[in-house]
Design a protein around this motif. Sequence first.
Motif, mmCIF file in Angstrom:
data_model
loop_
_atom_site.group_PDB
_atom_site.id
_atom_site.type_symbol
_atom_site.label_atom_id
_atom_site.label_comp_id
_atom_site.label_asym_id
_atom_site.label_seq_id
_atom_site.Cartn_x
_atom_site.Cartn_y
_atom_site.Cartn_z
ATOM 1 N N SER A 95 -10.667 4.707 7.298
ATOM 2 C CA SER A 95 -11.238 4.087 6.103
ATOM 3 C C SER A 95 -10.244 3.139 5.444
ATOM 4 O O SER A 95 -10.602 2.030 5.031
ATOM 5 C CB SER A 95 -11.667 5.178 5.122
ATOM 6 O OG SER A 95 -12.126 4.622 3.907
ATOM 7 N N ASP A 96 -8.977 3.561 5.350
ATOM 8 C CA ASP A 96 -7.964 2.706 4.739
ATOM 9 C C ASP A 96 -7.783 1.417 5.532
ATOM 10 O O ASP A 96 -7.675 0.332 4.956
ATOM 11 C CB ASP A 96 -6.626 3.448 4.642
ATOM 12 C CG ASP A 96 -6.602 4.466 3.517
ATOM 13 O OD1 ASP A 96 -7.524 4.439 2.675
ATOM 14 O OD2 ASP A 96 -5.667 5.284 3.476
ATOM 15 N N LEU A 126 -0.022 5.442 6.534
ATOM 16 C CA LEU A 126 -0.967 6.127 7.412
ATOM 17 C C LEU A 126 -0.277 7.294 8.108
ATOM 18 O O LEU A 126 0.948 7.358 8.194
ATOM 19 C CB LEU A 126 -1.509 5.167 8.473
ATOM 20 C CG LEU A 126 -2.266 3.933 7.985
ATOM 21 C CD1 LEU A 126 -2.653 3.059 9.176
ATOM 22 C CD2 LEU A 126 -3.503 4.325 7.203
ATOM 23 N N ARG A 162 -9.767 9.351 7.022
ATOM 24 C CA ARG A 162 -9.106 8.702 5.884
ATOM 25 C C ARG A 162 -8.292 7.499 6.344
ATOM 26 O O ARG A 162 -8.324 6.440 5.718
ATOM 27 C CB ARG A 162 -8.215 9.705 5.164
ATOM 28 C CG ARG A 162 -7.453 9.101 3.994
ATOM 29 C CD ARG A 162 -6.667 10.154 3.259
ATOM 30 N NE ARG A 162 -5.853 9.577 2.193
ATOM 31 C CZ ARG A 162 -5.076 10.272 1.379
ATOM 32 N NH1 ARG A 162 -5.010 11.589 1.505
ATOM 33 N NH2 ARG A 162 -4.375 9.683 0.449
ATOM 34 N N ASP A 163 -7.561 7.660 7.453
ATOM 35 C CA ASP A 163 -6.794 6.533 7.979
ATOM 36 C C ASP A 163 -7.717 5.400 8.410
ATOM 37 O O ASP A 163 -7.465 4.227 8.122
ATOM 38 C CB ASP A 163 -5.936 6.977 9.167
ATOM 39 C CG ASP A 163 -4.716 7.771 8.742
ATOM 40 O OD1 ASP A 163 -4.354 7.720 7.550
ATOM 41 O OD2 ASP A 163 -4.124 8.453 9.601
ATOM 42 N N GLU A 216 -10.482 -0.975 4.895
ATOM 43 C CA GLU A 216 -10.277 -1.600 3.594
ATOM 44 C C GLU A 216 -9.203 -2.689 3.673
ATOM 45 O O GLU A 216 -9.314 -3.729 3.017
ATOM 46 C CB GLU A 216 -9.884 -0.540 2.563
ATOM 47 C CG GLU A 216 -11.031 0.331 2.101
ATOM 48 C CD GLU A 216 -11.995 -0.464 1.236
ATOM 49 O OE1 GLU A 216 -11.718 -0.677 0.039
ATOM 50 O OE2 GLU A 216 -13.030 -0.899 1.779
ATOM 51 N N TRP A 217 -8.154 -2.470 4.454
ATOM 52 C CA TRP A 217 -7.126 -3.504 4.617
ATOM 53 C C TRP A 217 -7.742 -4.784 5.166
ATOM 54 O O TRP A 217 -7.432 -5.873 4.689
ATOM 55 C CB TRP A 217 -6.034 -3.020 5.570
ATOM 56 C CG TRP A 217 -5.251 -1.858 5.070
ATOM 57 C CD1 TRP A 217 -5.314 -1.268 3.839
ATOM 58 C CD2 TRP A 217 -4.271 -1.123 5.808
ATOM 59 N NE1 TRP A 217 -4.438 -0.220 3.754
ATOM 60 C CE2 TRP A 217 -3.789 -0.103 4.935
ATOM 61 C CE3 TRP A 217 -3.762 -1.215 7.098
ATOM 62 C CZ2 TRP A 217 -2.807 0.804 5.353
ATOM 63 C CZ3 TRP A 217 -2.796 -0.323 7.510
ATOM 64 C CH2 TRP A 217 -2.318 0.674 6.633
ATOM 65 N N ALA A 229 0.822 -1.205 0.000
ATOM 66 C CA ALA A 229 0.000 0.000 0.000
ATOM 67 C C ALA A 229 0.858 1.258 0.000
ATOM 68 O O ALA A 229 1.762 1.406 0.826
ATOM 69 C CB ALA A 229 -0.918 0.005 1.226
ATOM 70 N N LEU A 255 -7.191 1.086 -4.049
ATOM 71 C CA LEU A 255 -7.519 0.175 -2.954
ATOM 72 C C LEU A 255 -8.974 -0.287 -3.021
ATOM 73 O O LEU A 255 -9.276 -1.457 -2.755
ATOM 74 C CB LEU A 255 -7.232 0.865 -1.622
ATOM 75 C CG LEU A 255 -7.484 0.055 -0.353
ATOM 76 C CD1 LEU A 255 -6.673 -1.237 -0.351
ATOM 77 C CD2 LEU A 255 -7.145 0.895 0.885
ATOM 78 N N SER A 267 -3.124 5.809 -5.504
ATOM 79 C CA SER A 267 -4.288 6.685 -5.356
ATOM 80 C C SER A 267 -4.601 7.488 -6.610
ATOM 81 O O SER A 267 -5.621 8.180 -6.655
ATOM 82 C CB SER A 267 -4.058 7.645 -4.181
ATOM 83 O OG SER A 267 -2.884 8.414 -4.386
ATOM 84 N N ALA A 291 2.225 -2.050 4.608
ATOM 85 C CA ALA A 291 1.914 -0.619 4.580
ATOM 86 C C ALA A 291 2.988 0.133 5.350
ATOM 87 O O ALA A 291 2.938 0.229 6.583
ATOM 88 C CB ALA A 291 0.536 -0.363 5.185
#
Length: 219
Positions: free
Chosen positions: A107-108, A96, A104-105, A111-112, A38, A79, A59, A92
């Motif tokens: 949400s990521d 972050l 945003r962090d 997703e992970w 990532a 992602l 991104s 990753a």
Amino acid sequence: MHAEQVTEPVDRERDRAPLRWYVRLVLRYAGRGPYLEAAGDGRLLRRLAEYGPASGVASSPAIAARVRAEAPGCPVLPLAEVPSGSFRCLVAINALGRTDDPERDRSDVREWRRVLVPGGRAVVLVPDAAGRGARLAGEVEADAGSSGRSHADWLRLFADAGLSVHREGSDGLSRGPYGRIPTWLDPRTLPARVQQRFGSLFLNPGEGENSVFVLERPG
């Protein structure tokens, strides 16, 4: 007033050593892919591809093109387009904490969890605003471009996303210089170099500049 900083010669070995360490951490704690890397620049992705199928996350189309150029043959996609439950390991490094947007962090990280298989692991490095490196660098410099989260803050974020902690630690004092002493002469950087050489994670949380986590999606 901050301690005077010194100018150091370019040390390409210092830049290569962390990359080798990240790969060895992945192999030690997560095994052999398939890997999802990532927010990297392609250098780590290219090295991971030597050990198993590896894909990257980008991104924007421009970033994706640069990553593909550095890691030929590796798929690179947003992602959100990564299929659910398709990777045994996510890596990753500095993905972050680069903005002041906590959502945003979160949400990521959610997703992970989605893209990992049950029992899959994520090797994650994030800035530790309460670590020894931040204290040595000084409060103003430590907060520049970072989320200001401590190791404990990151633990809560990962737990809220449904990821458990398999292992946790620190990268140690891995960069520098820390004041007037050149990095290569500073004994405080020795533990980080030893940890990198052994390809392990034995330094305690808070002992360096960044926190390192091996996270797991519960089965």
